[in-house]
Scaffold this active site. Sequence first.
Site, short mmCIF file in Angstrom:
data_model
loop_
_atom_site.label_atom_id
_atom_site.label_comp_id
_atom_site.label_asym_id
_atom_site.label_seq_id
_atom_site.Cartn_x
_atom_site.Cartn_y
_atom_site.Cartn_z
N GLU A 259 0.83 -1.22 0.00
CA GLU A 259 0.00 0.00 0.00
C GLU A 259 0.87 1.26 0.00
O GLU A 259 0.64 2.19 0.78
CB GLU A 259 -0.95 -0.01 1.19
CG GLU A 259 -1.97 -1.14 1.17
CD GLU A 259 -2.92 -1.03 -0.03
OE1 GLU A 259 -3.30 0.09 -0.39
OE2 GLU A 259 -3.26 -2.09 -0.60
N ASP B 145 -0.48 -1.69 -4.58
CA ASP B 145 -0.61 -2.84 -3.69
C ASP B 145 0.71 -3.26 -3.07
O ASP B 145 0.79 -3.56 -1.88
CB ASP B 145 -1.21 -4.04 -4.45
CG ASP B 145 -2.68 -3.86 -4.74
OD1 ASP B 145 -3.34 -3.05 -4.06
OD2 ASP B 145 -3.18 -4.54 -5.68
N TRP C 129 -2.89 -6.16 -7.84
CA TRP C 129 -3.79 -7.30 -8.01
C TRP C 129 -5.20 -6.74 -8.16
O TRP C 129 -5.68 -6.04 -7.27
CB TRP C 129 -3.73 -8.23 -6.78
CG TRP C 129 -4.55 -9.47 -6.92
CD1 TRP C 129 -5.91 -9.56 -6.94
CD2 TRP C 129 -4.06 -10.81 -7.08
NE1 TRP C 129 -6.30 -10.86 -7.10
CE2 TRP C 129 -5.19 -11.65 -7.18
CE3 TRP C 129 -2.78 -11.37 -7.13
CZ2 TRP C 129 -5.07 -13.03 -7.33
CZ3 TRP C 129 -2.68 -12.74 -7.28
CH2 TRP C 129 -3.81 -13.56 -7.38
N GLU C 130 -5.87 -7.02 -9.26
CA GLU C 130 -7.16 -6.41 -9.54
C GLU C 130 -8.24 -6.86 -8.56
O GLU C 130 -8.50 -8.05 -8.42
CB GLU C 130 -7.61 -6.73 -10.97
CG GLU C 130 -8.86 -5.95 -11.39
CD GLU C 130 -8.66 -4.46 -11.16
OE1 GLU C 130 -9.22 -3.94 -10.18
OE2 GLU C 130 -7.94 -3.84 -11.95
#
Length: 197
Positions: A74, A89, A104-105
Site C-alpha cells: 500500500e 498494492d 492485483w485487480e
Amino acid sequence: MKTLRTEFLIKKGDFIDSPAYELIFSTIYKAIDSVKWPDGADTFTIFPGKNANGVKPIKERCVSYLKNRDWELEKKMDLGSRISPGPVDAVLSVDHYGDFAFEWETGNISSSHRALNKMALGLITKSLIGGVLVVPSRDLYFHLTDRIGNFAEIEPYFPIWKSLPVEGVLAVIEVEYDSISESVPQIYKGTDGRALV
C-alpha cells in the site's frame, strides 16, 4: 492458484537482462502459487456460482507473500503527475534501477485501466522500472464479485500500452483456479463497490 499466461506490454532496456528482473518475476509467480483455498489446502479450489466469491481475500494472500520478501504494501508513489494516484498494492525497491510495482485487480475494468495507466505513467516519468497487474481469467471472473476486471476485457486495449516508447517492464498476468467444488466454502466478500451484489 495457477498462472495461465503473462502478456508483456513493455519489455525493453537493460533491466530485463538483470538478475533483479529474474528474481522479481520468480517471486511474483511463487506469490500467485501461494494463493490456496480453502485454508490449509494445497491448491486453489473455488466454490462455483456467478458472483459467488469475494476477491480481496485472494489478493491479501498474494501480497502477504510479497511482504515477507521485502515488498512494501500500500505504498503511495510520486509518479510525476499533478494529482497523486492511489497507493500501489506492493512495491519493491530495486538497487540501481528504482521501484517495481505490483497490483492485483480487485475492482472493475476501469480499475484495471487506472492500474495500467498509473504504472505506464511511472515508466514515462522514470519513477518506476516496471509494473505488473494480475487479473482473473474469464472463467475465474464468473465466480467472483460482479464486474471484476479480467483479462479478456482488458486485452483489446493492450496496443495502447504496447505503443509507448519507453524502457522498462509492464505486464499483465492472467490467473485461474486449480479446480471447482461445491464442497469448499465461498470466499467472503468485502463491503466496497459491487462486492455485495
